[in-house]
Design a protein around this motif. Structure first.
Motif, short mmCIF file in Angstrom:
data_model
loop_
_atom_site.label_atom_id
_atom_site.label_comp_id
_atom_site.label_asym_id
_atom_site.label_seq_id
_atom_site.Cartn_x
_atom_site.Cartn_y
_atom_site.Cartn_z
N LYS A 152 0.70 -1.22 0.02
CA LYS A 152 -0.05 -0.06 0.06
C LYS A 152 0.83 1.35 0.16
O LYS A 152 0.17 2.43 0.09
CB LYS A 152 -0.89 0.02 1.15
CG LYS A 152 -1.90 -1.23 1.45
CD LYS A 152 -2.62 -1.27 0.06
CE LYS A 152 -3.71 -2.47 0.37
NZ LYS A 152 -4.64 -2.66 -1.02
N LYS A 153 2.17 0.97 0.03
CA LYS A 153 3.07 2.30 -0.07
C LYS A 153 3.35 2.80 -1.31
O LYS A 153 3.25 2.30 -2.34
CB LYS A 153 4.45 1.96 0.61
CG LYS A 153 4.28 1.49 2.07
CD LYS A 153 5.56 1.17 2.64
CE LYS A 153 5.67 0.86 4.14
NZ LYS A 153 5.31 2.17 5.05
N ASN A 154 3.61 4.14 -1.25
CA ASN A 154 3.98 4.71 -2.58
C ASN A 154 5.40 4.39 -3.09
O ASN A 154 6.16 4.05 -2.32
CB ASN A 154 4.12 6.32 -2.38
CG ASN A 154 2.66 7.00 -2.24
OD1 ASN A 154 1.74 6.48 -2.85
ND2 ASN A 154 2.49 7.63 -1.42
N PRO A 155 5.75 4.38 -4.35
CA PRO A 155 6.99 4.06 -4.74
C PRO A 155 8.33 4.68 -4.15
O PRO A 155 9.36 4.04 -3.96
CB PRO A 155 6.98 4.54 -6.48
CG PRO A 155 5.69 4.62 -6.83
CD PRO A 155 5.01 5.18 -5.51
N GLU A 156 7.96 5.93 -4.20
CA GLU A 156 9.40 6.61 -3.28
C GLU A 156 9.70 6.24 -1.98
O GLU A 156 10.82 6.23 -1.28
CB GLU A 156 9.24 8.29 -3.20
CG GLU A 156 7.91 8.69 -2.53
CD GLU A 156 6.73 8.60 -3.45
OE1 GLU A 156 5.83 9.56 -3.10
OE2 GLU A 156 6.55 8.22 -4.30
N ASP A 157 8.56 5.66 -1.30
CA ASP A 157 8.75 5.33 0.25
C ASP A 157 9.16 3.54 0.03
O ASP A 157 10.07 3.42 0.95
CB ASP A 157 7.35 5.17 0.90
CG ASP A 157 6.65 6.41 1.15
OD1 ASP A 157 7.44 7.45 1.30
OD2 ASP A 157 5.56 6.63 1.20
N ILE A 158 8.85 3.21 -1.08
CA ILE A 158 9.34 1.74 -1.05
C ILE A 158 10.98 1.73 -1.41
O ILE A 158 12.04 0.90 -0.82
CB ILE A 158 8.73 0.96 -2.11
CG1 ILE A 158 7.44 0.61 -1.57
CG2 ILE A 158 9.20 -0.44 -2.38
CD1 ILE A 158 6.34 0.07 -2.65
#
Length: 264
Positions: free
Chosen positions: A73-79
């Motif tokens: 459920k995370k955004n790409p930049e957080d991953i």
């Protein structure tokens, strides 16, 4: 390190691409995800990296866990900040920038300047060719040089897990071998785990510890890489070899009866 648990993926809420896909990547290992075009391999990588969100895709069921933390459920930049770097299919260079500028963009989140400088030299050690081209505009590089550069760019993020999507695409056989040899070195020397999507089954299983075969959005077979290499279905349908080692025409195949679904 990575657990993909029975995920389903839809695009635009109506087009289902992945149907209950599960796979694992152990810390320090290379895992190959194999299969024909259109089977859902790239979608699986984008689900892990969060890039699905940029293409109106969504993980609608199941979960993805990285180092004990759920990430689907995370955004790409957080991953990416957690230590996952993806090398996209087709190389995706920033063609108007120099080779060195492309590499440094990979480290844009990092604050350790001395570490970035050290890792830049590490990339040049793995890819001496691109060191000589560091000032060259990247859009003028050959396909092989661009592939080296984008792998180096991903390394500049200091990843724990690297997602490689079709690194051999469009490259000459000798260059393919070089890319795979360097990938193995990176795994061993930098302790980077790798999930490798590849149609060149022989080359991928040559460096992988474990492999999964995907067809039509499902995992249909998995096992240690050395056992997959010896599996008759894998040899016949993905390496083009019959049981006696002769070339097999796919058009001659009337029925595909898988001899062994899961390998111990």
């Amino acid at each position: 390190m990575l657990q993909v648990n029975n995920i389903e993926v839809y695009y635009m809420g109506v087009i289902q691409v992945l149907r209950g896909v599960s796979l694992e990547v152990e810390d320090g290992k290379i895992v190959a995800l194999l299969g024909a075009n259109g089977g859902g391999k790239t979608t699986a990588l984008k689900a892990i990296s969060g890039m699905l969100k940029t293409e109106e895709g969504d993980v609608t069921n199941g979960s993805i866990v990285f180092n004990g933390q759920r990430i689907d459920k995370k955004n790409p930049e957080d991953i990416a900040a957690l230590g996952i770097s993806q090398v996209m299919e087709g190389r995706r260079v920033l063609g108007h920038l120099s080779v060195e500028e492309n590499l440094l963009i990979g480290a844009y989140r990092r604050k350790d300047r001395s570490g970035v400088k050290k890792d830049l030299e590490m990339v040049f050690d793995y890819f001496p060719k691109i060191k000589t081209l560091r000032r060259r505009t990247s859009g003028y590089l050959s396909g092989g040089e661009q592939q080296m550069m984008v792998i180096g760019r991903a390394l500049m993020a200091s990843p724990k897990l690297m997602l490689l999507d079709e690194p051999s695409l469009g490259l000459a056989p000798l260059l393919v071998q070089e890319i795979f040899d360097i990938t193995r070195r990176i795994n061993i020397e930098q302790k980077v785990s790798i999930l490798l999507v590849e149609q060149n089954v022989r080359a991928a299983l040559g460096i992988a510890h474990h492999g999964y075969v995907m067809e039509n959005g499902r995992i249909v077979m998995d096992g240690p890489a050395d056992k997959l290499k010896d599996n008759e279905d894998v040899k016949e349908f993905y390496m083009g070899l019959s049981a006696i080692g002769s070339q097999k025409s796919y058009h001659e195949v009337k029925h595909y009866r898988r001899r062994k679904r899961w390998l111990a």
